[in-house]
Design a protein around this motif. Structure first.
Motif, PDB file in Angstrom:
ATOM      1  N   LYS A 316       0.842  -1.192   0.000  1.00 27.38           N
ATOM      2  CA  LYS A 316       0.000   0.000   0.000  1.00 27.38           C
ATOM      3  C   LYS A 316       0.879   1.245   0.000  1.00 27.38           C
ATOM      4  CE  LYS A 316      -3.906  -2.153   2.405  1.00 27.38           C
ATOM      5  NZ  LYS A 316      -3.400  -3.524   2.343  1.00 27.38           N
ATOM      6  N   THR A 317       0.984   1.903  -1.147  1.00 29.75           N
ATOM      7  CA  THR A 317       1.794   3.103  -1.273  1.00 29.75           C
ATOM      8  C   THR A 317       1.019   4.313  -0.777  1.00 29.75           C
ATOM      9  OG1 THR A 317       1.006   3.606  -3.488  1.00 29.75           O
ATOM     10  CG2 THR A 317       2.885   2.111  -3.325  1.00 29.75           C
ATOM     11  N   LYS A 318       1.752   5.438  -0.622  1.00 28.76           N
ATOM     12  CA  LYS A 318       1.092   6.666  -0.145  1.00 28.76           C
ATOM     13  C   LYS A 318       0.066   7.159  -1.159  1.00 28.76           C
ATOM     14  CE  LYS A 318       1.953  11.263   1.733  1.00 28.76           C
ATOM     15  NZ  LYS A 318       0.804  11.845   1.040  1.00 28.76           N
ATOM     16  N   SER A 319       0.375   7.052  -2.443  1.00 30.69           N
ATOM     17  CA  SER A 319      -0.565   7.505  -3.474  1.00 30.69           C
ATOM     18  C   SER A 319      -1.832   6.653  -3.451  1.00 30.69           C
ATOM     19  CB  SER A 319       0.082   7.455  -4.866  1.00 30.69           C
ATOM     20  OG  SER A 319       0.457   6.130  -5.182  1.00 30.69           O
ATOM     21  N   GLN A 320      -1.655   5.340  -3.164  1.00 33.45           N
ATOM     22  CA  GLN A 320      -2.821   4.468  -3.057  1.00 33.45           C
ATOM     23  C   GLN A 320      -3.682   4.856  -1.849  1.00 33.45           C
ATOM     24  OE1 GLN A 320      -0.731   0.660  -3.098  1.00 33.45           O
ATOM     25  NE2 GLN A 320      -1.823   0.101  -4.977  1.00 33.45           N
ATOM     26  N   LYS A 321      -2.993   5.194  -0.760  1.00 35.09           N
ATOM     27  CA  LYS A 321      -3.719   5.601   0.449  1.00 35.09           C
ATOM     28  C   LYS A 321      -4.512   6.887   0.203  1.00 35.09           C
ATOM     29  CE  LYS A 321      -0.539   3.462   3.743  1.00 35.09           C
ATOM     30  NZ  LYS A 321       0.402   3.702   4.860  1.00 35.09           N
ATOM     31  N   ASP A 322      -3.877   7.850  -0.511  1.00 36.16           N
ATOM     32  CA  ASP A 322      -4.577   9.098  -0.837  1.00 36.16           C
ATOM     33  C   ASP A 322      -5.796   8.831  -1.727  1.00 36.16           C
ATOM     34  OD1 ASP A 322      -2.739  10.489   0.610  1.00 36.16           O
ATOM     35  OD2 ASP A 322      -1.505  11.062  -1.124  1.00 36.16           O
ATOM     36  N   VAL A 324      -7.516   5.985  -1.952  1.00 34.54           N
ATOM     37  CA  VAL A 324      -8.583   5.277  -1.250  1.00 34.54           C
ATOM     38  C   VAL A 324      -9.306   6.201  -0.277  1.00 34.54           C
ATOM     39  CG1 VAL A 324      -7.455   4.370   0.838  1.00 34.54           C
ATOM     40  CG2 VAL A 324      -9.140   2.989  -0.359  1.00 34.54           C
ATOM     41  N   PHE A 325      -8.601   7.209   0.242  1.00 33.49           N
ATOM     42  CA  PHE A 325      -9.250   8.191   1.109  1.00 33.49           C
ATOM     43  C   PHE A 325     -10.304   8.969   0.317  1.00 33.49           C
ATOM     44  CE2 PHE A 325      -9.211  12.528   3.046  1.00 33.49           C
ATOM     45  CZ  PHE A 325      -9.827  12.175   4.232  1.00 33.49           C
TER      46      PHE A 325
END
Length: 485
Positions: A316-322, A324-325
């Motif tokens: 889970k990369t930071k861009s993926q986290k952003d 999904v948010f």
């Protein structure tokens, strides 16, 4: 001297979601469809259709701690700041609607040339020099939607000098007005008052005795004619009652607002979309909500799958986290909007169903005298809702009945006591008053005092001033102006 004081202020506060729900309830069908369209365009997680993903509730309930999707608590909001009537755009309170069976979504516009453009085009049929054309076009531009020029000629002369750089005289402007503007179609446009408007139309008619007499009466006894002083007119012009009747008929055929009758004024065609339908089936009332108020919405399967894809991924990369948010926020908003629409439907149906049963006798017969006294609190108490919620439904919604399409708020009325001590609706009294006026001898119309006496005989003891108030609310003129020959 330093003075201290402690002040307490009690404020009712609602969450942003509650405020949005109230606004949705208030919207009539046409505006609701626009709001629905806007939400679908703005939220890609919201989709139209019949199927809703089975795993939606479970997916939405999952927690994504590593995605940083902590629940954001909405601040309390002062209801007075958000529910002001001034905040509601005027187009959301107008009845630019459609019939119940009409699925057309766009507001129709009248086709053709606009009123003022049509008048300007007609000027091309006249031989005018440059100055005369400028004056004629300026006069046409000064005509209001009813077809009148309301401004003083001297003011128009000044405006011509300042805005069009045309220096002219009052006499020349009046000359162009009479020789050119007053001959344009529809006849009567450019008149400065009702008297002139009617005379222009009469002068364009074929000459005969009644036409000449009508012009004479309007030119020399306009006030007597308007106030229906018929005996004075007969004495002044030495005419019979039949001749005066003929004059009345002749003038009655004229158009007092020539501009408003023009078909190509490009105004929105007002129609009504009933929000509810009440039908009489086998002696029973059947209530339905317009299907256009019950859209089929679901959360986008694509967005739901994106959320599941993130959940199943091992890295889970930071861009993926952003991402999904963002997805989570859109899914939350979509779910809330779907729930809000369901609550809106339920509120509308419960409110209208209670009104229908409260006024059951009226909806069975269509007789307005059967309308019971009913105020907002009566309905609010029965459905355990706030008065403001009932008001939002009543003030902006229409219902189709076997007796025509009605604005729901028309079923509400105050009560008063009859001579038996029973509560009766003021609507019932107004209907009886309307019937009495309709059946009166038009040669000797009933005064407010006589109307009050008749109502008292019928069991409704109300004062003369109250009769006058009800008469005005019914748009019925005073006795003198109801007089006919």
């Amino acid at each position: 001297m330093l003075k201290q004081s402690l002040q307490y202020k009690l404020l009712q506060k609602l969450s942003p979601q509650q405020i949005q729900l109230m606004k949705l309830i208030q919207l009539p069908t046409q505006a609701f469809e626009e709001r629905l369209k806007q939400e679908i365009e703005e939220n890609p997680a919201l989709d139209t259709g019949k199927e809703e993903p089975e795993s939606f509730e479970d997916s939405l309930a999952d927690e994504y701690d590593d995605a940083g999707t902590e629940k954001i608590e909405a601040e309390d909001i002062n209801i007075d700041e958000y529910l002001s009537d001034d905040e509601i755009p005027s187009y959301k309170t107008q009845a630019n609607n459609y019939s119940a069976d009409d699925e057309e979504k766009n507001v129709p516009y009248a086709a053709g040339t606009s009123f003022h453009q049509s008048l300007k085009d007609q000027l091309n049929t006249f031989r005018l020099n440059e100055e005369e054309r400028s004056i004629a076009e300026f006069l046409v531009g000064s005509i209001d939607d009813s077809g009148y020029i309301r401004r003083d000629i001297l003011d128009l002369v000044d405006d011509l000098a300042f805005t069009a750089n045309v220096f002219t005289t009052e006499e020349k402007v009046v000359g162009i007005l009479k020789k050119v503007v007053h001959t344009l179609d529809p006849l009567g446009v450019g008149a400065r008052d009702l008297k002139e408007c009617l005379i222009i139309q009469l002068k364009a008619k074929e000459e005969n005795k009644i036409r000449s007499l009508s012009i004479d009466i309007l030119e020399n006894a306009f006030d007597h004619f308007v106030k229906k002083h018929y005996k004075k007119l007969q004495e002044k012009f030495h005419i019979s009652e039949n001749e005066l009747k003929a004059v009345n008929t002749e003038i009655g055929k004229l158009n007092p607002k020539p501009g408003s009758s023009y078909a190509g004024n490009n105004k929105i065609a007002e129609q009504i979309v009933p929000d509810f339908s009440i039908k009489l089936i086998d002696g029973e009332l059947d209530l339905t909500l317009n299907s256009r108020n019950a859209p089929e919405l679901h959360v986008s399967r694509e967005y739901n799958n994106m959320l599941k894809g993130y959940q199943e991924s091992t890295v889970k990369t930071k861009s993926q986290k952003d991402a999904v948010f963002f997805i989570k926020q859109k899914l939350d908003a979509a779910k809330w909007f779907i729930d809000a629409i369901k609550q809106r439907q339920q509120t509308l149906l419960v409110t209208m169903n209670t009104i229908m049963h409260y006024q059951y006798e009226y909806f069975l017969t269509g007789d307005e005298r059967k309308l019971k006294p009913m105020i907002l609190k009566d309905i609010a108490d029965k459905i355990n809702m706030d008065i403001s919620t009932v008001s939002r439904v009543a003030n902006s919604k229409f219902v189709s009945t076997p007796y025509g399409t009605k604005l729901i708020k028309e079923f509400f009325s105050e009560s008063m006591k009859n001579d038996q001590g029973e509560d009766v609706s003021t609507r019932e009294i107004k209907k009886i008053l309307e019937n009495v006026v309709a059946e009166e001898n038009k040669k000797k119309p009933l005064t407010d005092e006589k109307l009050a006496a008749i109502l008292k005989e019928k069991g409704y003891p109300i004062a003369r001033r109250t009769v006058a108030k009800y008469r005005e609310q019914l748009d019925l003129p005073v006795a003198r102006l109801r007089k006919e020959i």
